[in-house]
Design an enzyme around this catalytic site. Structure first.
Site, PDB file in Angstrom:
ATOM      1  N   LYS A 234     -12.185  -3.341  -3.770  1.00 47.93           N
ATOM      2  CA  LYS A 234     -13.124  -2.212  -3.766  1.00 47.93           C
ATOM      3  C   LYS A 234     -12.522  -0.975  -4.395  1.00 47.93           C
ATOM      4  O   LYS A 234     -13.208  -0.155  -4.972  1.00 47.93           O
ATOM      5  CB  LYS A 234     -13.439  -1.825  -2.307  1.00 47.93           C
ATOM      6  CG  LYS A 234     -14.453  -2.650  -1.630  1.00 47.93           C
ATOM      7  CD  LYS A 234     -14.612  -2.126  -0.210  1.00 47.93           C
ATOM      8  CE  LYS A 234     -14.110  -3.121   0.790  1.00 47.93           C
ATOM      9  NZ  LYS A 234     -12.809  -2.908   1.366  1.00 47.93           N
TER      10      LYS A 234
ATOM     11  N   LYS B  55       0.825  -1.210   0.000  1.00 51.46           N
ATOM     12  CA  LYS B  55       0.000   0.000   0.000  1.00 51.46           C
ATOM     13  C   LYS B  55       0.859   1.260   0.000  1.00 51.46           C
ATOM     14  O   LYS B  55       0.535   2.236  -0.670  1.00 51.46           O
ATOM     15  CB  LYS B  55      -0.968   0.006   1.191  1.00 51.46           C
ATOM     16  CG  LYS B  55      -1.998  -1.102   1.084  1.00 51.46           C
ATOM     17  CD  LYS B  55      -3.205  -0.905   1.977  1.00 51.46           C
ATOM     18  CE  LYS B  55      -4.246  -1.981   1.676  1.00 51.46           C
ATOM     19  NZ  LYS B  55      -5.496  -1.854   2.358  1.00 51.46           N
TER      20      LYS B  55
ATOM     21  N   LYS C 262      -6.259  -9.504  -6.825  1.00 50.80           N
ATOM     22  CA  LYS C 262      -7.515  -9.706  -6.097  1.00 50.80           C
ATOM     23  C   LYS C 262      -8.575  -8.695  -6.529  1.00 50.80           C
ATOM     24  O   LYS C 262      -8.244  -7.533  -6.789  1.00 50.80           O
ATOM     25  CB  LYS C 262      -7.199  -9.506  -4.605  1.00 50.80           C
ATOM     26  CG  LYS C 262      -8.315  -9.891  -3.678  1.00 50.80           C
ATOM     27  CD  LYS C 262      -7.900  -9.652  -2.235  1.00 50.80           C
ATOM     28  CE  LYS C 262      -7.951  -8.190  -1.861  1.00 50.80           C
ATOM     29  NZ  LYS C 262      -8.118  -7.913  -0.449  1.00 50.80           N
TER      30      LYS C 262
END
Ligand code: AQP
Length: 351
Positions: A217, A131, A214
């Site tokens: 969202k 991240k 993956k």
């Protein structure tokens, strides 16, 4: 492969001794609208858990703050996540459904744990590395320390089992390390040591545009994820555009991750093994697979979308459920924080 067949049996010795169920806890971050991945990897499995476990299923709005959020959107996503839980069939009488920030002890315990964690162990978290590499120069401190908030979420409720994806397993290990450290340091059992519960292979749903990543969202490609708000038409269109692989044969082959992802979605919905699904596609083309997967997904999540909209249009009942569950969760959270405060020499306020 079926994805919800391996709920570990509760410890009967403990149950008979204390007459309480083991505690299971899981949450979703309302950083955007929930996806088909959240539904098949988390919500759909939760429904089966609460018969055997004392379940805490919540929406971790404080975690969402690790990225900049539009305040109105955060509020909407938080409430919609909870409406999704209810619409997916989770019974609020059997599981506590609440919003993380409504139980103030999450933030309090998080700070106490922060003071007992090491920079080194947090820097080793792969999610931090992933991240932070996307955030450029100004990496927020929240991205670095959110595994500690996650540890607080878990330890507050003396949790036994945490259903997590493989990518979150490291965070449960950190939680265990922190709990063991605190128990040892203060020479008392402040926290139960939680175990990760990894869903069997098949629960991981991949992006429709990059089947090696993956389904997420926050993916910036609108065709990559199926959202639980998507219309039936949008769902069908996204599946038609799904990236498949070279060749034409429908097989369960690691070299065909796009095809495998569609089969995995079907398997998660129907609970049929992938091998059985592959048999049914002998002689058929990728187009059949895409369309039939789209139809199954529409049948599965269309009603959840409609029910969620209905729940959100009459919010009084939802707010009542959230308030009562937060009150119940706060009771356990306060028991744990009082024990921690006493051990650390902090005077407990009269709440
Ligand atoms: N694609 C997925 N397949 C299977 N399970 C998934 N989960 C999330 N995506 C998939 C499961 O949903 C639960 C809650 O996860 P989360 O939303 O709190 O965090 P996340 O895993 O980081 O999800 P996102 O969508 O990737 O979040 P963003 O984009 O905000 O970073 C977990 O049980 C997770 O395994």
């Amino acid at each position: 492969m079926s994805i919800s067949t391996t709920v570990p049996a509760p410890n009967s010795k403990m149950n008979s001794e204390s007459n309480t169920k083991k505690v299971m806890l899981s949450a979703v971050t309302p950083s955007n609208t929930l996806t088909l991945g959240n539904y098949l990897g988390a919500l759909k499995n939760w429904v089966g858990f609460y018969e055997n476990y004392d379940c805490y299923f919540f929406s971790v709005d404080l975690h969402a703050l690790t990225a900049r959020q539009d305040p109105k959107a955060l509020l909407d996503h938080t409430l919609r996540a909870l409406a999704n839980y209810l619409a997916a069939g989770i019974d609020p009488k059997k599981a506590k459904l609440f919003i993380q920030s409504h139980v103030r002890q999450h933030a309090e315990l998080s700070w106490i744990l922060t003071c007992h964690a090491y920079m080194g162990e947090l820097s080793r978290m792969t999610q931090f590395k992933d991240k932070s590499s996307k955030q450029g120069q100004n990496i927020g401190c929240g991205i670095f320390s959110y595994p500690i908030l996650m540890a607080a979420d878990i330890l507050l409720y003396q949790t036994d089992l945490v259903p997590v994806g493989e990518d979150q397993k490291q965070h449960v290990e950190l939680t265990r390390d922190l709990a063991l450290r605190m128990n040892h340091l203060y020479d008392t059992e402040l926290f139960k040591i939680p175990e990760p519960f990894i869903a069997p292979v098949g629960a991981r749903i991949m992006s429709l545009q990059n089947p090696l990543a993956k389904m997420s969202k926050s993916d910036t490609d609108p065709n990559a994820s199926i959202f639980l708000t998507d219309s039936n038409d949008q769902i069908v269109k996204k599946f038609k555009k799904a990236v498949t692989d070279s060749g034409t044969e429908i097989t369960d082959d690691p070299a065909k991750p796009g095809v495998k992802n569609l089969l995995t979605i079907q398997s998660a919905i129907t609970k049929k093994p992938i091998a059985e699904l592959v048999e049914g596609y002998r002689g058929k083309m990728y187009g059949h697979l895409k369309l039939e997967t789209a139809e199954m997904v529409v049948a599965e999540i269309g009603p959840i979308r409609d029910k969620s909209n209905q729940i959100l249009s009459e919010q009084t009942e939802l707010m009542k459920i959230l308030r009562e569950a937060a009150q119940a969760a706060s009771v356990q959270a306060e028991l744990t924080t009082t024990k921690v405060r006493e051990a650390l020499g902090l005077l407990s306020p009269a709440r």
